[in-house]
Design a protein around this motif. Sequence first.
Motif, PDB file in Angstrom:
ATOM      1  N   ASP A   1      -7.272  -2.098  35.066  1.00 60.78           N
ATOM      2  CA  ASP A   1      -7.475  -3.523  34.838  1.00 60.78           C
ATOM      3  C   ASP A   1      -6.144  -4.203  34.530  1.00 60.78           C
ATOM      4  O   ASP A   1      -5.967  -4.870  33.500  1.00 60.78           O
ATOM      5  CB  ASP A   1      -8.480  -3.762  33.700  1.00 60.78           C
TER       6      ASP A   1
ATOM      7  N   ASN B   1      -4.688  -9.054  32.815  1.00 62.23           N
ATOM      8  CA  ASN B   1      -5.846  -8.191  33.023  1.00 62.23           C
ATOM      9  C   ASN B   1      -7.036  -9.048  33.460  1.00 62.23           C
ATOM     10  O   ASN B   1      -6.870 -10.147  33.959  1.00 62.23           O
ATOM     11  CB  ASN B   1      -6.162  -7.402  31.751  1.00 62.23           C
ATOM     12  N   ASN B   2      -8.263  -8.496  33.286  1.00 62.83           N
ATOM     13  CA  ASN B   2      -9.499  -9.179  33.660  1.00 62.83           C
ATOM     14  C   ASN B   2      -9.484  -9.546  35.148  1.00 62.83           C
ATOM     15  O   ASN B   2      -9.764 -10.687  35.533  1.00 62.83           O
ATOM     16  CB  ASN B   2      -9.724 -10.418  32.802  1.00 62.83           C
TER      17      ASN B   2
ATOM     18  N   ASN C   1     -12.961 -10.538  36.321  1.00 65.35           N
ATOM     19  CA  ASN C   1     -13.646 -11.530  35.480  1.00 65.35           C
ATOM     20  C   ASN C   1     -14.871 -10.933  34.782  1.00 65.35           C
ATOM     21  O   ASN C   1     -15.929 -11.543  34.701  1.00 65.35           O
ATOM     22  CB  ASN C   1     -14.065 -12.744  36.306  1.00 65.35           C
ATOM     23  N   GLN C   2     -14.690  -9.732  34.224  1.00 66.04           N
ATOM     24  CA  GLN C   2     -15.759  -9.048  33.499  1.00 66.04           C
ATOM     25  C   GLN C   2     -15.587  -9.139  31.995  1.00 66.04           C
ATOM     26  O   GLN C   2     -16.422  -8.637  31.257  1.00 66.04           O
ATOM     27  CB  GLN C   2     -15.808  -7.572  33.920  1.00 66.04           C
ATOM     28  N   LYS C   3     -14.497  -9.745  31.520  1.00 66.25           N
ATOM     29  CA  LYS C   3     -14.234  -9.847  30.094  1.00 66.25           C
ATOM     30  C   LYS C   3     -14.317 -11.307  29.655  1.00 66.25           C
ATOM     31  O   LYS C   3     -14.098 -12.209  30.470  1.00 66.25           O
ATOM     32  CB  LYS C   3     -12.854  -9.269  29.759  1.00 66.25           C
TER      33      LYS C   3
ATOM     34  N   ARG D   1      -9.001 -13.550  29.358  1.00 68.62           N
ATOM     35  CA  ARG D   1      -7.936 -12.946  30.154  1.00 68.62           C
ATOM     36  C   ARG D   1      -6.645 -12.992  29.355  1.00 68.62           C
ATOM     37  O   ARG D   1      -6.267 -14.037  28.814  1.00 68.62           O
ATOM     38  CB  ARG D   1      -7.768 -13.693  31.473  1.00 68.62           C
TER      39      ARG D   1
ATOM     40  N   GLN E   1      -3.624 -15.852  26.001  1.00 66.40           N
ATOM     41  CA  GLN E   1      -4.970 -15.656  26.537  1.00 66.40           C
ATOM     42  C   GLN E   1      -5.486 -16.948  27.144  1.00 66.40           C
ATOM     43  O   GLN E   1      -5.111 -18.049  26.719  1.00 66.40           O
ATOM     44  CB  GLN E   1      -5.937 -15.191  25.435  1.00 66.40           C
TER      45      GLN E   1
ATOM     46  N   GLY F   1     -12.144 -16.345  30.091  1.00 68.38           N
ATOM     47  CA  GLY F   1     -12.701 -15.555  31.175  1.00 68.38           C
ATOM     48  C   GLY F   1     -14.040 -16.131  31.575  1.00 68.38           C
ATOM     49  O   GLY F   1     -14.132 -17.264  32.030  1.00 68.38           O
ATOM     50  N   TYR F   2     -15.122 -15.341  31.388  1.00 71.14           N
ATOM     51  CA  TYR F   2     -16.435 -15.887  31.694  1.00 71.14           C
ATOM     52  C   TYR F   2     -17.032 -16.638  30.506  1.00 71.14           C
ATOM     53  O   TYR F   2     -18.123 -17.188  30.600  1.00 71.14           O
ATOM     54  CB  TYR F   2     -17.394 -14.775  32.152  1.00 71.14           C
TER      55      TYR F   2
END
Length: 561
Positions: free
Chosen positions: A309, A337-338, A341-343, A346, A377, A380-381
């Motif tokens: 990731d 990372n991310n 887009n599962q976290k 980012r 940061q 993200g979602y």
Amino acid sequence: MANSRLAHLDTARLPRPDSTRPTPPTLTLTGDLDLSRSFSVMRSQQESSLQHTPWYLTGSLTLATRSGWVIPLQGVWSSPSNGYGQAYNAIGVSPRYKNWLTLHGGYRNLEFSPFTLAGYTVLGAGIELNAGLLRVGLMAGRFTKAVTPTATDPDRVAAFRRMGYGARIGVGNERTYLDVILLQAADDLNSIPSDSVGYLTPAQNVVLGLSGRLRANRKLTVEVDAAGSAYTSDIHAEPMPAALADRRFGYVNYLNDVRNFIPVNSSTRIRTALQASLSYQTNWVGLRLRYKRVEPGYQSMGTYYLPTDVEHLTVAPTIRLFKNRLQFQGSLGWQHNNLMNQKPARTNRIIGSASLAYASETNLTLDLTVSNYGLTQRAGYRPLTDSIRLAQTNRTLSGSVSKSWTGSGQLHMVQGSATYQELQELTSFTAENSRSRNWSYSVSYSMQHSASGLNLNLSYQYSCYSHTQDIGFLVQGPTLSVEKKLFKGEKVSLLCMANYLRNSQPLADETQQGFVVNTTLTLDYQLTPVHRLSVSGSDNVNQGLQPFRQQQGSVRYTMAF
């Protein structure tokens, strides 16, 4: 006419066999053997314990023939120890014929590419062939041995026996090549009793990789490594409904229907990894561009650990001036990372560093390094608020200077270094409680006198750590080591080392102080030009909140021929 020419030929000028030149041996044998054993005694206010470590036998043996064969044999063996299911005992051999054929047998660490088979220890056999432009590599064996857990040893970790194979085929040479790589490995469900499996599930993995290098000339080099991995964590998991399969799973399902090669179920992860670099080098300047992208959850049974990731790009220039006496190296990178887009957030990183090194003709060297690591940061979602948003910078500044000179058969060297590091929180909600600063200074002097066999080293260290305004930690103290050759022939050497560190830390209304004293004594005896015996002992005394004393000893025998 022919007989006339032979009659006038000066035979004294004809080359004659040199009877005094030694004939190269048909077979040469070199190697080394190392046998060691140690113990440790720990004493505290509550209890004392004695621990013996297993004895370790390591060695290597190399046979070389006049015909071009080189046969290196390596091995390690230890006495039994509990708590570990995978043995340390291993032996392996890799006979090599000139530069085009290599055979492998036993425990070996082969490397096909960073994302497929990358130095994983396998018990098996293999072959590597480099004939002309053809590049072939084949291997097969046991990746993990079966381990059955027992009630008497709760720390023993259960494991299935894992078998697999790998293949690499390509064209080219060391300068320019292109390889296609395949790795397949799977767990054997019947390798341990079914009643001891517990939560352990059998897994399997298929990895397809591509590795290449293009060196257009002496200045420009391009390298690339890519791989796709289908990792199934549970072979017996339920099949995946077609409606839930994305494009990647749909393609793999197609292969599964056609060849039954990559089975896919609900526990299968299809992930990719890629890294590429471009290097440009001249006599005085160089530039390297690097890109790496590893999707979250990427896994290969042929590697031990891979950071996943992550995606980053790095630019690294180099400048060399004044006949390489002045060198500048820099690096600037962007990382995040991310990727899928599962976290909920980012994390972005900006990594920069620069170093300057100078070496004079009078053995004076100067080094200066500056680095800055920024971390931020973004959402993200889920949306991010300022109270939980992470934003930090980590700055480091370090420098060192050294000077060496000779005189009266002695070599002297003086060194000094200083380092400052700061971690700063940029978020206003946590800035006051998250700042830390560290200072570290050291100075050392060393002297070598070859005639008497005396080596002397003296150093002093001062380190100060602070976190906010109320918490701090200070460590300082000297270190002295003396090594001396004893008796004539310099067969016996004695090494004495002593280290004293005093520490202090403010706690509430008082300052907690303590110290650490470590002394080491090593006696080394060269019995013969082949055999060597070494005995070492150390005593470590720690006085502070939890005082203890640890004593260690070891015996080591070495044979080199």
